[in-house]
Design a protein around this motif. Structure first.
Motif, PDB file in Angstrom:
ATOM      1  N   ALA A  39      -4.745   3.986  -2.103  1.00 13.58           N
ATOM      2  CA  ALA A  39      -4.349   5.240  -1.463  1.00 13.58           C
ATOM      3  C   ALA A  39      -4.005   4.955  -0.008  1.00 13.58           C
ATOM      4  O   ALA A  39      -4.451   3.968   0.580  1.00 13.58           O
ATOM      5  CB  ALA A  39      -5.474   6.271  -1.543  1.00 13.58           C
ATOM      6  N   SER A  40      -3.211   5.849   0.581  1.00 14.34           N
ATOM      7  CA  SER A  40      -2.916   5.750   2.006  1.00 14.34           C
ATOM      8  C   SER A  40      -4.116   6.257   2.799  1.00 14.34           C
ATOM      9  O   SER A  40      -5.013   6.906   2.258  1.00 14.34           O
ATOM     10  CB  SER A  40      -1.676   6.585   2.347  1.00 14.34           C
ATOM     11  OG  SER A  40      -1.957   7.968   2.180  1.00 14.34           O
ATOM     12  N   THR A  46       0.293   8.286  -4.197  1.00 12.71           N
ATOM     13  CA  THR A  46       1.619   7.813  -4.579  1.00 12.71           C
ATOM     14  C   THR A  46       2.600   8.044  -3.430  1.00 12.71           C
ATOM     15  O   THR A  46       2.369   8.847  -2.538  1.00 12.71           O
ATOM     16  CB  THR A  46       2.167   8.543  -5.827  1.00 12.71           C
ATOM     17  OG1 THR A  46       2.225   9.955  -5.550  1.00 12.71           O
ATOM     18  CG2 THR A  46       1.315   8.273  -7.046  1.00 12.71           C
ATOM     19  N   VAL A  47       3.710   7.338  -3.489  1.00 14.07           N
ATOM     20  CA  VAL A  47       4.869   7.591  -2.648  1.00 14.07           C
ATOM     21  C   VAL A  47       6.038   7.829  -3.583  1.00 14.07           C
ATOM     22  O   VAL A  47       6.402   6.948  -4.366  1.00 14.07           O
ATOM     23  CB  VAL A  47       5.168   6.403  -1.706  1.00 14.07           C
ATOM     24  CG1 VAL A  47       6.427   6.678  -0.891  1.00 14.07           C
ATOM     25  CG2 VAL A  47       3.990   6.136  -0.783  1.00 14.07           C
ATOM     26  N   SER A  51       2.710   4.478  -7.303  1.00 17.09           N
ATOM     27  CA  SER A  51       1.671   3.896  -6.453  1.00 17.09           C
ATOM     28  C   SER A  51       2.074   2.554  -5.864  1.00 17.09           C
ATOM     29  O   SER A  51       1.441   2.072  -4.921  1.00 17.09           O
ATOM     30  CB  SER A  51       0.380   3.728  -7.251  1.00 17.09           C
ATOM     31  OG  SER A  51       0.577   2.810  -8.321  1.00 17.09           O
ATOM     32  N   LEU A  54       2.310   1.553  -2.075  1.00 20.71           N
ATOM     33  CA  LEU A  54       1.110   1.567  -1.240  1.00 20.71           C
ATOM     34  C   LEU A  54       0.413   0.215  -1.186  1.00 20.71           C
ATOM     35  O   LEU A  54      -0.317  -0.063  -0.241  1.00 20.71           O
ATOM     36  CB  LEU A  54       0.127   2.616  -1.764  1.00 20.71           C
ATOM     37  CG  LEU A  54       0.564   4.075  -1.625  1.00 20.71           C
ATOM     38  CD1 LEU A  54      -0.381   4.980  -2.415  1.00 20.71           C
ATOM     39  CD2 LEU A  54       0.609   4.476  -0.160  1.00 20.71           C
ATOM     40  N   ASP A  59      -3.971  -6.311  -1.816  1.00 20.34           N
ATOM     41  CA  ASP A  59      -4.251  -5.423  -2.942  1.00 20.34           C
ATOM     42  C   ASP A  59      -3.761  -6.039  -4.244  1.00 20.34           C
ATOM     43  O   ASP A  59      -4.448  -5.969  -5.272  1.00 20.34           O
ATOM     44  CB  ASP A  59      -3.578  -4.069  -2.719  1.00 20.34           C
ATOM     45  CG  ASP A  59      -3.808  -3.107  -3.877  1.00 20.34           C
ATOM     46  OD1 ASP A  59      -4.964  -2.683  -4.075  1.00 20.34           O
ATOM     47  OD2 ASP A  59      -2.833  -2.789  -4.579  1.00 20.34           O
ATOM     48  N   SER A 211      -4.467   1.705   2.155  1.00 20.36           N
ATOM     49  CA  SER A 211      -3.267   1.138   2.744  1.00 20.36           C
ATOM     50  C   SER A 211      -3.058   1.714   4.137  1.00 20.36           C
ATOM     51  O   SER A 211      -3.210   2.918   4.344  1.00 20.36           O
ATOM     52  CB  SER A 211      -2.064   1.483   1.854  1.00 20.36           C
ATOM     53  OG  SER A 211      -0.858   1.031   2.421  1.00 20.36           O
ATOM     54  N   LEU A 213      -1.129   3.234   5.958  1.00 18.68           N
ATOM     55  CA  LEU A 213       0.060   4.083   6.020  1.00 18.68           C
ATOM     56  C   LEU A 213      -0.344   5.545   6.121  1.00 18.68           C
ATOM     57  O   LEU A 213      -1.331   5.965   5.513  1.00 18.68           O
ATOM     58  CB  LEU A 213       0.909   3.918   4.742  1.00 18.68           C
ATOM     59  CG  LEU A 213       1.606   2.585   4.495  1.00 18.68           C
ATOM     60  CD1 LEU A 213       2.239   2.607   3.111  1.00 18.68           C
ATOM     61  CD2 LEU A 213       2.659   2.314   5.561  1.00 18.68           C
ATOM     62  N   VAL A 215       1.373   9.006   4.935  1.00 22.36           N
ATOM     63  CA  VAL A 215       2.429   9.339   3.980  1.00 22.36           C
ATOM     64  C   VAL A 215       2.834  10.805   4.069  1.00 22.36           C
ATOM     65  O   VAL A 215       4.013  11.147   4.003  1.00 22.36           O
ATOM     66  CB  VAL A 215       1.991   8.985   2.544  1.00 22.36           C
ATOM     67  CG1 VAL A 215       3.009   9.469   1.529  1.00 22.36           C
ATOM     68  CG2 VAL A 215       1.799   7.481   2.420  1.00 22.36           C
ATOM     69  N   THR A 245      -5.166  -3.434   5.995  1.00 21.40           N
ATOM     70  CA  THR A 245      -5.575  -2.970   4.671  1.00 21.40           C
ATOM     71  C   THR A 245      -7.081  -3.134   4.503  1.00 21.40           C
ATOM     72  O   THR A 245      -7.645  -4.179   4.836  1.00 21.40           O
ATOM     73  CB  THR A 245      -4.848  -3.764   3.568  1.00 21.40           C
ATOM     74  OG1 THR A 245      -3.440  -3.527   3.675  1.00 21.40           O
ATOM     75  CG2 THR A 245      -5.327  -3.350   2.189  1.00 21.40           C
TER      76      THR A 245
END
Length: 257
Positions: A39-40, A46-47, A51, A54, A59, A211, A213, A215, A245
């Motif tokens: 997950a972000s 998801t993006v 998934s 990410l 990972d 992650s 990020l 999003v 990460t």
């Protein structure tokens, strides 16, 4: 009070050390259900519906080791369709070595089968689960699912398991896997299946990669269910990669010392 483990730099660890950190409990007598998600940092699972965007290199490395350790990979039908699942690809030599050391794997190095949970047996028999695999999948479904659907999936090579009357509960899933001696369980989602496990107290472990990020958007969370069951968890492993990460491993509190 239980102390959290110190963070370990991911790049300092070799494969054998990662295997040791992620090994299942020894001498299992019933299925141990490990759930794996990425997950972000703002909670997106998801993006644009997938998934894959990410997960980075760290990972992916852990993802492959988790699959190598597992007896079976469990996934919900919605995730199998969205992610276009095929059969697992694992390291043959590592699977043999893990088996020799009693850590999972397989005597012949074969990959774990993919078990798809689908109450309605709503899968495409021409999909990659059936055509791009070296192990026939398991379809864990219900007595109420349409007989013609189940027959088509069986004809495509699946082992079709009726594990419930109209729904597949966490207890039904656990019993179906136990009957087949599949004790090292790796659940790769999706959120509804994980939510069922959480609300039934059926998840033993969560491996969660965060992650680095943000999003936004409308992506959901890693677990969704009608009912909540707050479950105390203990942080067992915390790895940090150079890019920020975070790779965490959590167990239900009290399951191991």
């Amino acid at each position: 009070m239980q102390r959290a483990p110190n963070a370990i730099q991911f790049t300092t660890l070799g494969t054998d050390e990662l295997v040791r950190l992620y090994a299942y409990p020894a001498r299992l007598e019933s299925p141990w259900i490990r759930v794996n998600f990425v997950a972000s940092i703002d909670g997106a699972v998801t993006v644009e519906g997938r998934s894959g965007a990410l997960g980075g290199a760290a990972d992916h490395t852990v993802f492959t080791i988790l699959r190598d350790l597992a007896d079976v990979i469990v996934v919900g039908a919605g995730t199998a369709r969205a992610e276009n699942y095929g059969g697992a690809r694992t390291d043959v030599r590592r699977r043999i070595r893990l088996h020799q050391h009693g850590l999972g794997g397989a005597r012949d190095g074969s990959p774990p089968p993919v078990a798809v949970v689908s109450a309605g047996a709503a899968l495409d028999p021409a999909g990659r689960l059936f055509t791009d695999t070296t192990r026939p999948p398991l379809v864990i479904t219900t007595a109420a699912a349409a007989a013609d659907r189940k027959r088509l999936l069986a004809d495509a090579g699946a082992e079709v398991v009726e594990a419930g009357d109209t729904t597949v509960t966490a207890a039904d899933l656990r019993a179906a896997l136990a009957d087949r001696g599949l004790l090292r369980v790796l659940c790769e989602g999706g959120p509804s299946l994980f939510g069922e496990l959480v609300s039934a107290g059926g998840a033993d472990e969560l491996c969660l990669t965060l992650s680095p990020l943000l999003v936004g958007g409308t992506a959901g969370r890693i677990a969704v269910s009608p009912n909540a069951l707050p479950t105390p968890m203990a942080l067992r492993t915390l790895l940090v990669d150079d890019d920020g990460t975070l790779l965490t491993r959590w167990e239900r509190a009290g399951t191991r010392g």
